[in-house]
Design a protein around this motif. Sequence first.
Motif, PDB file in Angstrom:
ATOM      1  N   GLU A   1      -2.988  16.133  -8.614  1.00  0.00           N
ATOM      2  CA  GLU A   1      -1.939  15.438  -7.868  1.00  0.00           C
ATOM      3  C   GLU A   1      -2.518  14.424  -6.890  1.00  0.00           C
ATOM      4  OE1 GLU A   1       1.218  16.712  -4.478  1.00  0.00           O
ATOM      5  OE2 GLU A   1       1.460  17.750  -6.412  1.00  0.00           O
ATOM      6  N   GLU A   2      -3.649  14.758  -6.280  1.00  0.00           N
ATOM      7  CA  GLU A   2      -4.254  13.837  -5.324  1.00  0.00           C
ATOM      8  C   GLU A   2      -4.671  12.531  -6.007  1.00  0.00           C
ATOM      9  OE1 GLU A   2      -4.331  14.038  -2.017  1.00  0.00           O
ATOM     10  OE2 GLU A   2      -3.105  15.831  -2.385  1.00  0.00           O
ATOM     11  N   GLY A   3      -5.116  12.641  -7.267  1.00  0.00           N
ATOM     12  CA  GLY A   3      -5.476  11.445  -8.008  1.00  0.00           C
ATOM     13  C   GLY A   3      -4.274  10.540  -8.230  1.00  0.00           C
ATOM     14  N   LEU A   4      -3.110  11.131  -8.516  1.00  0.00           N
ATOM     15  CA  LEU A   4      -1.881  10.343  -8.681  1.00  0.00           C
ATOM     16  C   LEU A   4      -1.503   9.656  -7.373  1.00  0.00           C
ATOM     17  CD1 LEU A   4       0.350  12.759 -10.809  1.00  0.00           C
ATOM     18  CD2 LEU A   4      -1.019  10.839 -11.614  1.00  0.00           C
ATOM     19  N   LYS A   5      -1.681  10.371  -6.270  1.00  0.00           N
ATOM     20  CA  LYS A   5      -1.361   9.772  -4.969  1.00  0.00           C
ATOM     21  C   LYS A   5      -2.282   8.598  -4.662  1.00  0.00           C
ATOM     22  CE  LYS A   5       0.669  13.908  -2.858  1.00  0.00           C
ATOM     23  NZ  LYS A   5       0.552  14.928  -1.787  1.00  0.00           N
ATOM     24  N   ASP A   6      -3.541   8.728  -5.040  1.00  0.00           N
ATOM     25  CA  ASP A   6      -4.482   7.620  -4.827  1.00  0.00           C
ATOM     26  C   ASP A   6      -4.075   6.392  -5.633  1.00  0.00           C
ATOM     27  OD1 ASP A   6      -5.995   9.158  -3.114  1.00  0.00           O
ATOM     28  OD2 ASP A   6      -7.492   9.710  -4.628  1.00  0.00           O
ATOM     29  N   ILE A   7      -3.648   6.613  -6.879  1.00  0.00           N
ATOM     30  CA  ILE A   7      -3.239   5.492  -7.731  1.00  0.00           C
ATOM     31  C   ILE A   7      -2.028   4.785  -7.136  1.00  0.00           C
ATOM     32  CG2 ILE A   7      -2.287   4.864  -9.986  1.00  0.00           C
ATOM     33  CD1 ILE A   7      -3.935   7.196 -11.169  1.00  0.00           C
ATOM     34  N   ARG A   8      -1.048   5.543  -6.708  1.00  0.00           N
ATOM     35  CA  ARG A   8       0.160   4.885  -6.198  1.00  0.00           C
ATOM     36  C   ARG A   8      -0.122   4.167  -4.872  1.00  0.00           C
ATOM     37  NH1 ARG A   8       5.137   8.526  -4.181  1.00  0.00           N
ATOM     38  NH2 ARG A   8       4.333   9.341  -2.245  1.00  0.00           N
ATOM     39  N   GLN A   9      -1.035   4.704  -4.052  1.00  0.00           N
ATOM     40  CA  GLN A   9      -1.384   4.013  -2.816  1.00  0.00           C
ATOM     41  C   GLN A   9      -2.085   2.690  -3.120  1.00  0.00           C
ATOM     42  OE1 GLN A   9      -0.650   4.921   0.512  1.00  0.00           O
ATOM     43  NE2 GLN A   9      -1.281   2.771   0.726  1.00  0.00           N
ATOM     44  N   LYS A  10      -2.939   2.697  -4.123  1.00  0.00           N
ATOM     45  CA  LYS A  10      -3.616   1.460  -4.524  1.00  0.00           C
ATOM     46  C   LYS A  10      -2.616   0.437  -5.055  1.00  0.00           C
ATOM     47  CE  LYS A  10      -8.097   2.036  -3.829  1.00  0.00           C
ATOM     48  NZ  LYS A  10      -8.930   1.062  -3.070  1.00  0.00           N
ATOM     49  N   GLY A  11      -1.591   0.918  -5.766  1.00  0.00           N
ATOM     50  CA  GLY A  11      -0.550   0.009  -6.244  1.00  0.00           C
ATOM     51  C   GLY A  11       0.182  -0.655  -5.093  1.00  0.00           C
ATOM     52  N   TRP A  12       0.519   0.122  -4.085  1.00  0.00           N
ATOM     53  CA  TRP A  12       1.149  -0.451  -2.888  1.00  0.00           C
ATOM     54  C   TRP A  12       0.229  -1.467  -2.229  1.00  0.00           C
ATOM     55  CZ3 TRP A  12       2.778   4.989  -0.829  1.00  0.00           C
ATOM     56  CH2 TRP A  12       3.996   5.352  -1.393  1.00  0.00           C
ATOM     57  N   ASP A  13      -1.051  -1.095  -2.094  1.00  0.00           N
ATOM     58  CA  ASP A  13      -2.011  -1.996  -1.451  1.00  0.00           C
ATOM     59  C   ASP A  13      -2.099  -3.334  -2.206  1.00  0.00           C
ATOM     60  OD1 ASP A  13      -2.545  -0.011   0.373  1.00  0.00           O
ATOM     61  OD2 ASP A  13      -4.425   0.628  -0.567  1.00  0.00           O
ATOM     62  N   LEU A  14      -2.092  -3.251  -3.532  1.00  0.00           N
ATOM     63  CA  LEU A  14      -2.242  -4.455  -4.346  1.00  0.00           C
ATOM     64  C   LEU A  14      -1.056  -5.403  -4.190  1.00  0.00           C
ATOM     65  CD1 LEU A  14      -3.967  -5.908  -6.486  1.00  0.00           C
ATOM     66  CD2 LEU A  14      -2.713  -4.630  -8.229  1.00  0.00           C
ATOM     67  N   LEU A  15       0.138  -4.839  -4.050  1.00  0.00           N
ATOM     68  CA  LEU A  15       1.343  -5.665  -4.036  1.00  0.00           C
ATOM     69  C   LEU A  15       2.012  -5.736  -2.666  1.00  0.00           C
ATOM     70  CD1 LEU A  15       2.931  -4.746  -7.474  1.00  0.00           C
ATOM     71  CD2 LEU A  15       1.610  -6.750  -6.857  1.00  0.00           C
ATOM     72  N   LYS A  16       1.299  -5.333  -1.615  1.00  0.00           N
ATOM     73  CA  LYS A  16       1.924  -5.318  -0.294  1.00  0.00           C
ATOM     74  C   LYS A  16       2.285  -6.711   0.190  1.00  0.00           C
ATOM     75  CE  LYS A  16      -2.600  -5.097   2.025  1.00  0.00           C
ATOM     76  NZ  LYS A  16      -3.492  -4.223   2.830  1.00  0.00           N
ATOM     77  N   SER A  17       1.625  -7.751  -0.376  1.00  0.00           N
ATOM     78  CA  SER A  17       1.933  -9.114   0.046  1.00  0.00           C
ATOM     79  C   SER A  17       3.028  -9.752  -0.798  1.00  0.00           C
ATOM     80  CB  SER A  17       0.673  -9.983  -0.034  1.00  0.00           C
ATOM     81  OG  SER A  17       0.206 -10.073  -1.367  1.00  0.00           O
ATOM     82  N   SER A  18       3.578  -8.995  -1.772  1.00  0.00           N
ATOM     83  CA  SER A  18       4.627  -9.566  -2.623  1.00  0.00           C
ATOM     84  C   SER A  18       5.820  -9.987  -1.785  1.00  0.00           C
ATOM     85  CB  SER A  18       5.078  -8.537  -3.667  1.00  0.00           C
ATOM     86  OG  SER A  18       4.036  -8.244  -4.552  1.00  0.00           O
ATOM     87  N   ARG A  19       6.322 -11.152  -2.086  1.00  0.00           N
ATOM     88  CA  ARG A  19       7.405 -11.723  -1.301  1.00  0.00           C
ATOM     89  C   ARG A  19       8.723 -11.066  -1.687  1.00  0.00           C
ATOM     90  NH1 ARG A  19       5.252 -16.848   0.558  1.00  0.00           N
ATOM     91  NH2 ARG A  19       3.131 -16.982  -0.224  1.00  0.00           N
ATOM     92  N   LYS A  20       9.496 -10.686  -0.693  1.00  0.00           N
ATOM     93  CA  LYS A  20      10.757  -9.989  -0.923  1.00  0.00           C
ATOM     94  C   LYS A  20      11.964 -10.869  -0.602  1.00  0.00           C
ATOM     95  CE  LYS A  20       8.442  -5.654   0.260  1.00  0.00           C
ATOM     96  NZ  LYS A  20       7.160  -6.281   0.555  1.00  0.00           N
ATOM     97  N   SER A  21      11.747 -12.172  -0.442  1.00  0.00           N
ATOM     98  CA  SER A  21      12.847 -13.082  -0.130  1.00  0.00           C
ATOM     99  C   SER A  21      13.784 -13.191  -1.325  1.00  0.00           C
ATOM    100  CB  SER A  21      12.300 -14.465   0.233  1.00  0.00           C
ATOM    101  OG  SER A  21      11.532 -14.984  -0.826  1.00  0.00           O
TER     102      SER A  21
END
Length: 348
Positions: free
Chosen positions: A311-331
């Motif tokens: 489960e910890e590995g899945l959490k790491d993957i999803r955190q990396k996904g957030w990190d990668l797309l945190k600058s995505s524009r939401k306008s």
Amino acid sequence: MKVCIRVDSSEQIGTGHVFRCLTLAKQLRDQGSHVTFAQRVQNGALLSYLREQSYEIIELDGASDWDEEKDADHFLQQIDKDFDWIIVDHYQLSHVWETRVGNGLQARIAVIDDLANRKHDCELLLDQNYFRHYENRYMKLVPDHCKLFLGPAYLLLRDEFKHVKHSSFGDKRILVFFGGSDPTNETEKVLLALEQSEVEGWGVDVVVGTANPNRDKIQKEVARLGYHYHCQIDYLADLMSRATFSFGAGGVTMWERCYVGLASYVTIVAENQKQSTMDVDAFGAVKLIGWHDDVGVEEYVHALREAFNHEEGLKDIRQKGWDLLKSSRKSDIHPFVVEMLKWKSNER
């Protein structure tokens, strides 16, 4: 403003190009633009779906002896001469097509691309993908005056994703979706793997598109196994937000899974997905299983076992996904659309 979008979909190509173009089309239409789609007539083409969304369609020849020069000539014969912009989302069309059509219509050209493997003659270019050193991919491939929109900051998000909740671990759900057509039939491989694995207590959502030639067989198999079947839906974001982890391909939905924070095991089903998927795997935002020819039921069984036990590995993957797309524009309006709207004249 009048805009024509040149994009194809089929059982072989898939439907991802059309759906990302629909995101732009809706925003353009909301701003008062008239949007037309131009597509070749092929098995699995989303012509009926686009008509259901009230878009005008220009049907192009789907003959097997197709090439971009023939396509440009046929396109110019079929289209009105008063379009302001032509949006091109097509791996087989290059500066040859764009110059011919742009000059023929005196229209501006905007390109959506992922490959950076050919020259373009365009005013705007959008590539939303993550690659190592993506900022430099289009050097010497576009004119000096071309404005570039590169990287995950320019992710094309459908409306259903703009207010979606992040993926949760609480529901114990697995999502299976390999795109609108699933040309290598990964879905059935995963269903066989699920049947061989201990999934009691887990909910399974299986999503297919109308372009999937195996959808009827898959529907029967999903019913037999007691899972949940979904076809050509507009609530994929909700299913992603409820899932614990997923199986899918590279491409458009890979970015959507990262945005939601859904850990995913990814199989590369097309050559054009290869490099970006490998780079995102290296970043840690997905878990790459492999190239589809090298991935069988056994590999999916192994991935299921890994997901259940780490489960910890899945959490790491999803955190990396957030990190990668945190600058995505939401306008509400994508910067690509904003730039198109700035041009009032149709003089190229």
